[in-house]
Design a protein around this motif. Structure first.
Motif, short mmCIF file in Angstrom:
data_model
loop_
_atom_site.label_atom_id
_atom_site.label_comp_id
_atom_site.label_asym_id
_atom_site.label_seq_id
_atom_site.Cartn_x
_atom_site.Cartn_y
_atom_site.Cartn_z
N SER A 4 47.86 39.54 35.12
CA SER A 4 47.49 39.10 36.47
C SER A 4 47.24 40.33 37.34
O SER A 4 48.00 41.29 37.29
N GLY A 5 46.15 40.29 38.08
CA GLY A 5 45.81 41.41 38.96
C GLY A 5 45.05 42.54 38.29
O GLY A 5 44.79 43.57 38.90
N GLY A 55 41.95 42.55 37.31
CA GLY A 55 40.55 42.66 37.73
C GLY A 55 39.60 41.67 37.06
O GLY A 55 38.39 41.80 37.19
N LYS A 56 40.14 40.65 36.40
CA LYS A 56 39.29 39.72 35.66
C LYS A 56 38.37 38.91 36.58
O LYS A 56 37.17 38.82 36.35
N THR A 57 38.97 38.32 37.61
CA THR A 57 38.16 37.53 38.55
C THR A 57 37.16 38.44 39.27
O THR A 57 35.99 38.08 39.44
N THR A 58 37.62 39.60 39.66
CA THR A 58 36.74 40.56 40.34
C THR A 58 35.55 40.91 39.44
O THR A 58 34.42 41.03 39.93
N HIS A 87 44.04 32.79 30.50
CA HIS A 87 45.37 33.27 30.11
C HIS A 87 45.83 32.51 28.86
O HIS A 87 46.91 32.77 28.34
N1 LIG Z 1 38.72 40.13 48.26
C1 LIG Z 1 39.65 41.04 47.96
N2 LIG Z 1 39.99 42.00 48.84
C2 LIG Z 1 40.91 42.92 48.54
N3 LIG Z 1 41.55 43.02 47.37
C3 LIG Z 1 41.26 42.10 46.44
C4 LIG Z 1 40.30 41.07 46.68
N4 LIG Z 1 40.20 40.30 45.57
C5 LIG Z 1 41.08 40.82 44.70
N5 LIG Z 1 41.71 41.91 45.20
C6 LIG Z 1 42.69 42.75 44.48
O1 LIG Z 1 42.08 43.18 43.28
C7 LIG Z 1 43.00 43.17 42.20
C8 LIG Z 1 42.45 42.36 41.04
O2 LIG Z 1 42.37 40.99 41.44
P1 LIG Z 1 41.72 39.90 40.50
O3 LIG Z 1 41.69 38.65 41.30
O4 LIG Z 1 40.44 40.39 39.97
O5 LIG Z 1 42.80 39.81 39.33
P2 LIG Z 1 42.86 38.85 38.07
O6 LIG Z 1 42.85 39.71 36.86
O7 LIG Z 1 41.81 37.82 38.17
O8 LIG Z 1 44.31 38.21 38.23
P3 LIG Z 1 44.81 36.68 37.90
O9 LIG Z 1 45.03 36.65 36.43
O10 LIG Z 1 46.11 36.63 38.65
O11 LIG Z 1 43.79 35.72 38.39
C9 LIG Z 1 44.31 42.68 42.77
O12 LIG Z 1 45.11 43.80 43.03
C10 LIG Z 1 43.92 41.99 44.04
O13 LIG Z 1 44.93 42.05 44.98
#
Ligand SMILES: Nc1ncnc2c1ncn2[C@@H]1O[C@H](COP(=O)(O)OP(=O)(O)OP(=O)(O)O)[C@@H](O)[C@H]1O
Ligand SMILES: [Mg+2]
Length: 256
Positions: free
Chosen positions: A42-43, A45-48, A206
């Motif tokens: 989690s966190g 960067g996958k969604t990003t 996940h």
């Molecule tokens: N719009 C935003 N502005 C600032 N920081 C962000 C934003 N979106 C995500 N982040 C940060 O970027 C990092 C990656 O977030 P992301 O959502 O890509 O994680 P993830 O791998 O999808 O996690 P999860 O499995 O919990 O969904 C995190 O530290 C988050 O706090």
């Protein structure tokens, strides 16, 4: 043929003057017709990654090519046209319009395509929406408002909507996240079938069972692709436990 080519992609968020390097130099190619899963903590960067690659969010640096077209150079309008016509989205925050029915939400993207570019007539859109709802098992709630269906039904409606314009690629963020076991299997079977018809799929999950149905799995950690594994295409009748074991062993090695 290459569907997506991602080169040196970086994404940095700045909050309170603090820099968060969420994607650090991602290099990745998705072939046309491939089905790829992204896993990682989690966190990480996958969604990003999905947002940045699909132009929903702007890259800080790097380049994304979609069938040879450089997305990072398109204007906002060109990018939104391309998203509407060539890409499908199934995201964690589901952008459904609350005052519309399930059916209306599903067909909306088809009507949003500019007139001259229409791939489908009104009749074809209606037929396609009906066929998709039937396949995903949500025909009974077709006329319900999206506020009047369960989480799993809403998730399946999102998948129908993502498919209405016959996209070349589907980006899905936890497409089975809100689903029980059987619904999750149904959704994965449907995504696999769509993939067999040639649509590329990039999904975040996940769930090991979900990932094990994908051809290739990437592991992201701290905004970097740390490793990947190929399981080959998953066909009906394949030995699923064997695929899951292979994936599980790999994930354990990565400390997942
Ligand atoms: N719009 C935003 N502005 C600032 N920081 C962000 C934003 N979106 C995500 N982040 C940060 O970027 C990092 C990656 O977030 P992301 O959502 O890509 O994680 P993830 O791998 O999808 O996690 P999860 O499995 O919990 O969904 C995190 O530290 C988050 O706090
Ligand atoms: Mg996420």
């Amino acid at each position: 043929m290459e569907c997506l080519t991602i080169s040196n992609l970086c994404k940095t968020y700045i909050i309170n003057k603090r820099q968060n390097n969420v994607l650090r130099n991602i290099n990745l190619t998705i072939q046309s017709g491939e089905m790829v899963a992204v896993m990682g903590p989690s966190g990480s960067g996958k969604t990003t990654l999905l947002y940045t690659v699909s132009g929903m969010d702007e890259a800080t640096a790097g380049k994304v090519d979609f069938f040879g077209k450089e997305l990072t150079k398109l204007s906002a309008n060109e990018m939104s046209d391309l998203r509407l016509q060539e890409m499908g989205f199934v995201f964690q925050q589901m952008y459904m319009l609350k005052n519309l029915s399930v059916y209306d939400n599903i067909i909306l993207p088809a009507y949003q395509v500019a007139k001259g570019n229409k791939k489908q007539s009104r009749e074809q859109i209606k037929e396609r929406a009906k066929m998709l709802m039937q396949k995903l098992g949500i025909s009974e709630v077709s006329d319900n408002a999206v506020t009047e269906v369960s989480g799993g039904q809403l998730q399946r409606a999102c998948i129908c909507r993502s498919l209405i314009n016959q996209p070349k690629i589907i980006f899905a963020d936890e497409p089975t996240g809100a689903l029980n076991k059987q619904n999750s299997i149904d959704v994965m079977n449907e995504l696999t079938r769509i993939n067999e018809e040639g649509t590329s799929i990039l999904l975040v999950t996940h769930d090991m069972k979900v990932a094990s149905k994908c051809e290739r799995i990437l592991y992201i950690e701290d905004g970097d692709i740390r490793d990947e594994i190929s399981l080959g295409k998953c066909h009906v009748g394949d030995n699923l436990p064997a695929r899951e074991r292979k994936l599980n062993d790999w994930l354990i090695k990565l400390g997942w």
